[in-house]
Design a protein around this motif. Sequence first.
Motif, PDB file in Angstrom:
ATOM      1  N   ASP A 188     -14.386  -2.809   1.259  1.00 44.47           N
ATOM      2  CA  ASP A 188     -12.999  -3.175   0.957  1.00 44.47           C
ATOM      3  C   ASP A 188     -12.628  -4.541   1.542  1.00 44.47           C
ATOM      4  OD1 ASP A 188     -10.418  -3.101   0.070  1.00 44.47           O
ATOM      5  OD2 ASP A 188      -9.727  -1.590   1.492  1.00 44.47           O
ATOM      6  N   TYR A 189     -13.250  -5.571   1.000  1.00 42.59           N
ATOM      7  CA  TYR A 189     -12.808  -6.943   1.272  1.00 42.59           C
ATOM      8  C   TYR A 189     -13.309  -7.824   0.139  1.00 42.59           C
ATOM      9  CZ  TYR A 189     -17.307  -8.770   3.148  1.00 42.59           C
ATOM     10  OH  TYR A 189     -18.601  -9.194   3.319  1.00 42.59           O
ATOM     11  N   ALA A 190     -13.068  -9.115   0.236  1.00 38.72           N
ATOM     12  CA  ALA A 190     -13.221 -10.016  -0.911  1.00 38.72           C
ATOM     13  C   ALA A 190     -14.589  -9.920  -1.577  1.00 38.72           C
ATOM     14  CB  ALA A 190     -12.947 -11.456  -0.463  1.00 38.72           C
ATOM     15  N   PHE A 191     -15.651  -9.849  -0.791  1.00 40.79           N
ATOM     16  CA  PHE A 191     -17.013  -9.830  -1.334  1.00 40.79           C
ATOM     17  C   PHE A 191     -17.246  -8.622  -2.241  1.00 40.79           C
ATOM     18  CE2 PHE A 191     -21.344  -8.047  -0.409  1.00 40.79           C
ATOM     19  CZ  PHE A 191     -22.063  -8.906  -1.231  1.00 40.79           C
ATOM     20  N   GLY A 192     -17.000  -7.434  -1.713  1.00 41.84           N
ATOM     21  CA  GLY A 192     -17.240  -6.230  -2.487  1.00 41.84           C
ATOM     22  C   GLY A 192     -16.352  -6.127  -3.712  1.00 41.84           C
ATOM     23  N   GLN A 193     -15.089  -6.461  -3.553  1.00 44.35           N
ATOM     24  CA  GLN A 193     -14.156  -6.400  -4.678  1.00 44.35           C
ATOM     25  C   GLN A 193     -14.569  -7.350  -5.789  1.00 44.35           C
ATOM     26  OE1 GLN A 193     -10.454  -7.202  -2.698  1.00 44.35           O
ATOM     27  NE2 GLN A 193     -10.551  -5.347  -1.479  1.00 44.35           N
TER      28      GLN A 193
END
Length: 419
Positions: A188-193
Motif C-alpha cells: 500500500d504505497y506508490a510502487f505497488g499501486q
Amino acid sequence: MHEEDKSGGDFARRDFLKITGAAGLAALLARPQPSWAASEVPIKIGMVDPITSTFAALGHSEIKGAKFAEAEINKSGGILGRPLQLLVEDGAGNPGTSVDKVSRLVSQDKVDFLMGTVNSASSLAVSQFAAQHNKLFLCTGGHVDSLTGKECKSTTFRTCSTTWMLTAGDFEAIASKFGKKWYFLTTDYAFGQSEQADYTTQLKKVGGTVVGGALAPVGTTDFSSFLIDVKAKAPQVLCLLLAGNDQVNCMKQIAQFGINKDIAVAGALFELEQAQALPEAARYGWWTMEWYWNQPKTPHVADFVKRFSAANNGEYPSARVWFGYASTYALKLAAEKAKSTETAKVVKAMEGLVLPPEIALQPGNVFYRPQDHQLMLGMFPGHVIQTGKYPNLFNVTEIVPGEKIALSPSETGCVLPRA
C-alpha cells in the motif's frame, strides 16, 4: 509516509546484521577522502538510500554497486581529471528522512549530483527537492511510473525501470500460461499501486478479470487474513506486488498455506536479494528481474561479475548492484561529455546518453530517453529455480528490450520544458 521496518523477518535481520555488525554500518556511511593532491577538488555525488528499514538489503546493494564504480573511476583517473567522492546517507525508506538527508548533502556537503532511493515515495520527494534546488537527481531504484511520467522534472533521470516496463515484461507469459482470472495482493504505497494499475490495464485489454484484491501496509508481518481470502476467491493467478522483506514474509506464508501448489503465484519485480533470503520451500513463481548476472551471450558481463565478486568476498552482483554501478558511470560520462558539473549542462548531456556495452551489461540499445529521462533498459522475465543454489536462483526465459515495451513519451504524461 512513514515506512519503518516492523517486520523483523530474516531478510531485514540478516541484512541489518551484515551492514551494522563489525562496523559495517560505519563502512557504508564512510566518507572517504580522495587520494589526489589536496589541490584537486573532488566531484561529489550525494547518495541517499535505505540502509535501515524493510528496503535495507536493496539499498545496501545499490550502494555497493556505486562504491565499486567509484573505486574503478578513481583508479582510472576520476572525472574530468578530478577525484570522485561518493557521500552516502541513510534515507531509511522514508520520504521525509530522504529529503532531510539530501538537503544536508546539498547545503553542507555541496554535492554536485544527487543519486539513489529505493522507495518510490522517497524518489518522488527527492525529485521535487532536486528540481527546487537545481540539482541533477539520478534515481537508481524507485519504479513508480509518474517519476518519469506526469510528475517528471527536467533535473530528474531514472536508471531502473518504470512499473509499466516491469509488468509488461512478463504479463503475456503469465496470462497465457496460467489464465486471466487474477487476484492482487499489493503493497500500500506508490510502487505497488502503480504496478497494480498497470497490470490491470493490460489484463482488461485481453478480457481478463480481477476476482479480488487487498492492500497490505508496508511492514506487514501476518498475511493470513489476505491469504484466506485468496483461497476463497480461487483465482488462476495470485499477483503478488510487494517489496523487500514484506515479499519474503508473504512468500513464506503462501508456502505454509500451500497456496502455491494450487494457484500460480507471479508478479512483476523480483530480486536476487529476495531469492537468496527465501528457504527452498518458498522459492517459486514467475517474475521479472531488471538485470541478471548470468548472460553467457552478452559481452563484458562475465568479466564484471568476476571483478565485483572478487572485490566483495564472493558475492554476486544483483540488479540493485548494477543500478548503483551504471548510475555512477552515467554521471561520469555525462559530466565528461558536458565538460562541466553545471546542472544544466550535465542534464543536456544526459539526454540521449547511451551506456556503452561495458556499462550497460546487457544486449540492445540502453539509453536515457531525451523526452522523459527514462533509461531504456531490458527486462529479464523468468521463474525462480526452487532447488537452485546461490547464485543460480532464477531462470531468465528471455531478455526483452526496454524500447519494445516502454510506453511512448506521449503516453507517459511527461512534458519537459524545452529550450
